[in-house]
Design a protein around this motif. Structure first.
Motif, short mmCIF file in Angstrom:
data_model
loop_
_atom_site.label_atom_id
_atom_site.label_comp_id
_atom_site.label_asym_id
_atom_site.label_seq_id
_atom_site.Cartn_x
_atom_site.Cartn_y
_atom_site.Cartn_z
N ASP A 96 0.83 -1.21 0.00
CA ASP A 96 0.00 0.00 0.00
C ASP A 96 0.86 1.26 0.00
N MET A 97 1.95 1.22 0.77
CA MET A 97 2.85 2.38 0.83
C MET A 97 3.46 2.65 -0.55
N LYS A 138 2.33 1.67 -3.50
CA LYS A 138 1.27 2.11 -4.42
C LYS A 138 0.94 3.58 -4.20
N THR A 139 0.87 4.01 -2.95
CA THR A 139 0.57 5.41 -2.64
C THR A 139 1.65 6.33 -3.19
N LEU A 140 2.91 5.96 -3.00
CA LEU A 140 4.02 6.78 -3.49
C LEU A 140 4.01 6.88 -5.02
N ASP A 176 1.32 6.24 -7.08
CA ASP A 176 0.10 6.93 -7.53
C ASP A 176 0.18 8.44 -7.33
N ALA A 177 0.84 8.87 -6.26
CA ALA A 177 0.99 10.30 -5.99
C ALA A 177 2.13 10.91 -6.79
N GLN A 178 2.80 10.08 -7.56
CA GLN A 178 3.94 10.49 -8.39
C GLN A 178 5.04 11.13 -7.56
#
Length: 64
Positions: free
Chosen positions: A15-16, A18-20, A22-24
């Motif tokens: 999740d971490m 993916k978040t990084l 996705d937030a580019q």
């Protein structure tokens, strides 16, 4: 560490990442090896780092 704890840790790490991505904040390619190392070293996916290295070597030799 139980299998359930390993799974929870793996989900948190995934999740971490993916978040990084996705937030580019960090490009996915930059996170590939550190993510693999982290998952292997924490026992979530033991041997993943070696399997990835073998796959990279095989992919490189196929390009030649």
């Amino acid at each position: 560490m139980t299998d359930k704890e390993k799974a929870e840790i793996g989900k948190i790490k995934a999740d971490m990442v993916k978040t990084l991505v996705d937030a580019q904040v960090i490009p996915a390619g930059v996170l590939t090896k550190p993510t693999i190392s982290s998952l292997a070293e924490s026992g979530v996916l033991p041997g993943l780092d070696q399997e990835y290295a073998d796959w990279e070597d095989m992919s490189a030799s196929e390009e030649d």
